[in-house]
Design an enzyme around this catalytic site. Structure first.
Site, mmCIF file in Angstrom:
data_model
loop_
_atom_site.group_PDB
_atom_site.id
_atom_site.type_symbol
_atom_site.label_atom_id
_atom_site.label_comp_id
_atom_site.label_asym_id
_atom_site.label_seq_id
_atom_site.Cartn_x
_atom_site.Cartn_y
_atom_site.Cartn_z
ATOM 1 N N ASP A 144 -8.532 -5.850 -5.723
ATOM 2 C CA ASP A 144 -7.978 -4.583 -5.270
ATOM 3 C C ASP A 144 -8.740 -3.386 -5.844
ATOM 4 O O ASP A 144 -8.558 -3.211 -7.333
ATOM 5 C CB ASP A 144 -6.576 -4.478 -5.079
ATOM 6 C CG ASP A 144 -6.251 -3.193 -4.336
ATOM 7 O OD1 ASP A 144 -6.844 -2.159 -3.850
ATOM 8 O OD2 ASP A 144 -4.873 -3.184 -3.711
ATOM 9 N N HIS A 187 -7.824 -4.839 -1.299
ATOM 10 C CA HIS A 187 -6.495 -4.096 -0.830
ATOM 11 C C HIS A 187 -5.853 -4.613 0.580
ATOM 12 O O HIS A 187 -4.918 -4.813 0.392
ATOM 13 C CB HIS A 187 -6.879 -2.629 -0.755
ATOM 14 C CG HIS A 187 -5.464 -1.891 -0.433
ATOM 15 N ND1 HIS A 187 -4.592 -1.756 -1.557
ATOM 16 C CD2 HIS A 187 -5.352 -1.041 0.600
ATOM 17 C CE1 HIS A 187 -3.669 -1.161 -0.819
ATOM 18 N NE2 HIS A 187 -3.850 -0.743 0.308
ATOM 19 N N ASP A 188 -6.713 -5.059 1.503
ATOM 20 C CA ASP A 188 -6.419 -5.516 2.537
ATOM 21 C C ASP A 188 -5.680 -7.298 2.283
ATOM 22 O O ASP A 188 -5.245 -7.476 3.445
ATOM 23 C CB ASP A 188 -7.471 -5.620 3.448
ATOM 24 C CG ASP A 188 -7.654 -4.571 4.529
ATOM 25 O OD1 ASP A 188 -6.812 -3.644 4.094
ATOM 26 O OD2 ASP A 188 -8.580 -4.432 5.507
ATOM 27 N N ARG A 227 -13.322 6.444 8.221
ATOM 28 C CA ARG A 227 -12.958 4.964 8.255
ATOM 29 C C ARG A 227 -13.966 4.109 7.689
ATOM 30 O O ARG A 227 -13.626 3.243 7.058
ATOM 31 C CB ARG A 227 -12.483 4.620 9.742
ATOM 32 C CG ARG A 227 -11.930 3.170 9.752
ATOM 33 C CD ARG A 227 -10.628 3.159 9.279
ATOM 34 N NE ARG A 227 -9.885 1.902 9.598
ATOM 35 C CZ ARG A 227 -8.570 1.736 9.245
ATOM 36 N NH1 ARG A 227 -7.946 2.824 8.790
ATOM 37 N NH2 ARG A 227 -8.103 0.635 9.751
ATOM 38 N N SER A 279 0.884 -1.326 0.129
ATOM 39 C CA SER A 279 0.068 0.076 0.053
ATOM 40 C C SER A 279 1.040 1.268 0.127
ATOM 41 O O SER A 279 1.912 1.244 -1.012
ATOM 42 C CB SER A 279 -0.745 -0.018 1.213
ATOM 43 O OG SER A 279 -1.866 1.068 0.987
#
Lengths: 529, 529
Positions: free
Chosen positions: B473, B507-508, B305, B236
């Site tokens: 992602d 993405h994680d 968030r 990232s």
């Protein structure tokens, strides 16, 4: 990097100029446009800003975007003191007709509208036997103004899709488009007056579903003497309505067009709408929905629209359109809108934030989240309708909002009621519905869920259906379109047309791809079976 | 739906029970758990709620989620009056070491840190010639705590990737991880004290870039006597830093690992971060960044968030994990968190909202937006550094924030300065840089932009590089990974390893795919060239 060299040259350049040692000295005055030549005062301010010793190691940042929001709030407060006008969300539309429904209307989650109105517009001649009607459903925030007409010559949201010879041919069809209930463009919604106390409903407006919207539309069609639609057509939330109409009134829908929609909302799209709602509800001016005589939550609405816009378009489009360009390339980076993509989002938010009623956004987007054409959901809904019809007949009025404080006792009451309802007759539709609804609890398995959806869609197995999806759509991804088409085919529907477009416009392609979307719609509507 | 039938049966059921006609009457008391058996007062309240005539057609909705935010604000206000503690963003981390940089540090956009600190942690033995160092870079909001150790036994963010025999083998390597400057976990950032007035920098903190973060890290490496890294590793934003390190210090980086990163931020990811920043800045408690002795913008942080979480995961994962399940299936739909996916997002927001400094989020996410490894950007940066070095040497201090009020005069001043700088010597690096920087204005053509990027990446054509991307992602889409790999290969880099993972974690995935990501990293780090 040759700092010493650079420094020396800069010094020599400065030596040729007179005056105090500040930045200004570097600029020959001839380089400054005549219109901006500095007078003494601005010259002073510039030199003072350059010379000022900050009390901090670096100067504070400026936040013009935050100031702008605050200024708008102040302007509203001022207007409010002056008795000035509040924003009217029906301003953007005019020239629509109104259907008045004067009897109480029971909604799927137990709420009641003592009466309601639907704003609608129409194009093309209605034929003698009223068999050429196309009911056009809208997306979340659209009005009934799909196309310009003498009473409102402004271009509509599907201007180039409707007209003589176009995708929806007004030489053949009588097109009717409505503003959904829950909306704010003429139809009854949260900004409407509750007849009970003559104040806006606000968040005393009951939860509405896509099914409710469609049932209300069919009440209107009843009043018009329209027994059967040639087609039910819509994109995005309109596509959900289009499918729902066929499911609820299968004998009354000739064909279905569903563009960039879904048979049930998936969690990613729920997440995207959830954040929009939370952002809006976090604006202190939202005030739990009671803002109609106060400052509207313009900041929350602007932010919600910015998030929405991200889900409406696609990365590839923005890559081509904006790339990494900045709006003012020579300035220091800012935490306000800076890159072109940011100014674009900011602009979209600004344009929308006073054009649509924030409470309508909450209710209508929630209706999209709840949308589910599976058999168990239809069964649950039927069961609730039956239960609430009992309540209504008993004069109990609207169901209390159970969400906030459902105690175990209250839940037991509900279960008891359901049992009472179910036991009314084995083999009845309600009992069957209850059994199906109960079965939903066990639907942990994706395959069982898919079968549940197929069972729901089997209702429309005899209706020719066009399903059209866009490959770059994030909000209603193409796999959801395929799910609709596949389920329909597997239920035995032999007239399912399924197209995927490789458009880069994402979800918004249905508004922009006039040729690709238009031809598919036209072909489907006009093909003889 | 047989309302009449249902109604009759309900009535007959009720007839078997005594007592007033309200809902409670339907429930045999034996069905109520003993612990919840109603006393007189709760019975009264229930019956009164069922019998109450509302002043509106429907009862008002409850908004426990809005109440919750307000309660937290009130709690902070109370603490503030009580002199209670403010949230400390460095609470989550402890047991880190500190590098103190005592000289002024000039940032890429003209800001100055009079001094700075970097929090770092390390694992594995440093070998004698200090040649076994792996610099591990973090994502946006991570601390230096990548792995547990005696001084902080809590699991780190890459706990299972670092250790003896693991992806980064601590039997071989000395791993160093830092908190970035701009962050809030020990390194100097907006919540740090400005030595000039002993108050937190807040938004008087200067704009930082990824290059700045990396340059600061290398100042730390200098102090440690580490001349060359075995590898620069990150995912990232960490992957951006990893590539930037190679670009800035090509002689000092042995290998590069870039996971789910990019060579330049694309507009869609900028858009996603922009909305997070705007949502945060719209929280009245943000107060233009000056909240350190007041109520923190916990609501804005929570919302930011929630939006971020949408970009960190993927639709398919949520489809499997949450589907359309609701948190309380028997309740009426709510506009607060309702579906499981919503309670998940809500939970993610709650967990984060007081754990990370809101201003750090603004600065560090902005640094990601500005990231661009193209030759023209490096040239522009070099030019600015040269210009600002001059300013610094002349004792002018930090560059004024030009973004907010750059008048045409000021823009002209800038241009003049640039011309002065450029004219210092033809053939100099600065002049070349200026020429390249100027050329960027003409880079409208995507092909030219790609060539610009290739030119930038050609600096690292001799460094073996692993580029790894995740197909699901959305934030750093796989085409961006391929862009890095392709550009590197086309510049003549013969040691580019490129993998795409079909993980559904979006993405994680770099945090979750221990085996798939881990093996690739291990293989790249340990393969002998």
């Amino acid at each position: 990097m040759h700092p010493r060299l650079v420094s020396a040259t800069t010094r020599s350049l400065r030596a040729t100029l007179s005056g105090p040692v500040h930045l200004r000295a570097l600029v020959p005055t001839t380089l400054i446009p005549a219109s901006r030549k500095l007078n003494q005062s601005s010259s002073r301010s510039l030199s003072s800003s350059a010379a000022t010793a900050h009390s901090s190691s670096n100067p504070p940042m400026a936040f013009p975007c935050v100031d702008h929001l605050e200024q708008r709030t102040q302007k509203f407060l001022q207007q409010s003191f002056d008795g000035g006008p509040e924003p009217s969300y029906s301003n953007p539309v005019s020239g629509y007709s109104l259907y008045h429904h004067k009897k109480p209307f029971l909604l799927d989650h137990g709420g009641i509208l003592p009466s309601f109105e639907i704003a609608y517009e129409s194009w093309g001649e209605l034929n003698e036997d009223k068999s050429n009607v196309i009911l056009l459903h809208t997306g979340l925030s659209a009005s009934s103004h799909a196309k310009s007409h003498p009473a409102n010559p402004a271009p509509g949201w599907w201007e180039k899709f409707i007209g003589p010879g176009l995708a929806i041919d007004t030489n053949r069809f009588h097109v009717v488009c409505t503003n959904v209930i829950g909306g704010c463009y003429g139809s009854t919604g949260p900004s409407s007056i509750d007849p009970k106390d003559n104040k806006p409903y606000a968040t005393r407006f009951p939860i509405v579903t896509i099914f409710d919207m469609v049932r209300a539309q069919f009440e209107m069609l009843n009043s018009m003497g329209i027994k059967k639609l040639h087609a039910s057509v819509g994109a995005s939330m309109g596509g959900m309505q289009s499918l729902a109409a066929a499911l609820l009134f299968k004998e009354r829908v000739g064909k279905v067009v569903s563009i960039s929609a879904a048979a049930r909302s998936h969690p990613y799209s729920i997440a995207l709408r959830f954040t929009q709602r939370q952002v809006l509800m976090a604006d202190p001016n939202w005030n739990k929905g009671f803002y109609y005589d106060k400052v509207p939550p313009h900041s929350g609405m602007k932010l919600a629209r910015e998030i929405a816009t991200i889900s409406y378009r696609s990365g590839p489009e923005w890559e081509q359109r904006f790339g990494r360009k900045r709006s003012q390339p020579t300035t220091t980076p800012s935490l306000c809108a800076d890159f072109l993509i940011e100014t674009y989002l900011d602009h979209q938010g600004e344009r929308f934030c006073l054009q649509y009623d924030p409470n309508s956004l909450l209710y209508v987007s929630k209706a999209m989240d709840m949308f589910d054409l599976s058999a168990s959901n239809s069964a649950e809904t039927a069961l609730r309708r039956a239960r609430n019809t009992v309540r209504l007949q008993e004069g109990k009025g609207s169901t209390a909002p159970e969400n906030a404080a459902t105690s175990p006792e209250e839940q037991l009451i509900q279960q008891q009621q359901e049992q009472a309802v179910c036991s009314t007759g084995s083999g009845s539709a309600v009992a069957e519905a209850a059994a199906k609804a109960k079965a939903k609890d066990d639907l942990d398995d994706p395959k069982a869920q898919l079968n549940d959806l197929k069972a729901g869609l089997s209702t429309i197995k005899d209706i020719p259906t066009l399903v059209l999806g866009i490959q770059s759509d994030i909000l209603f991804p193409v796999w959801q379109q395929k799910e609709v088409a596949d389920c329909l085919r597997q239920t035995g529907n032999k007239n399912v047309t399924y197209y995927e477009l490789d458009s880069m416009y994402g979800h918004d392609a249905f508004l922009l791809e006039i040729v690709n979307v238009g031809s598919a719609v036209k072909g489907h509507l006009e093909l003889k079976e």
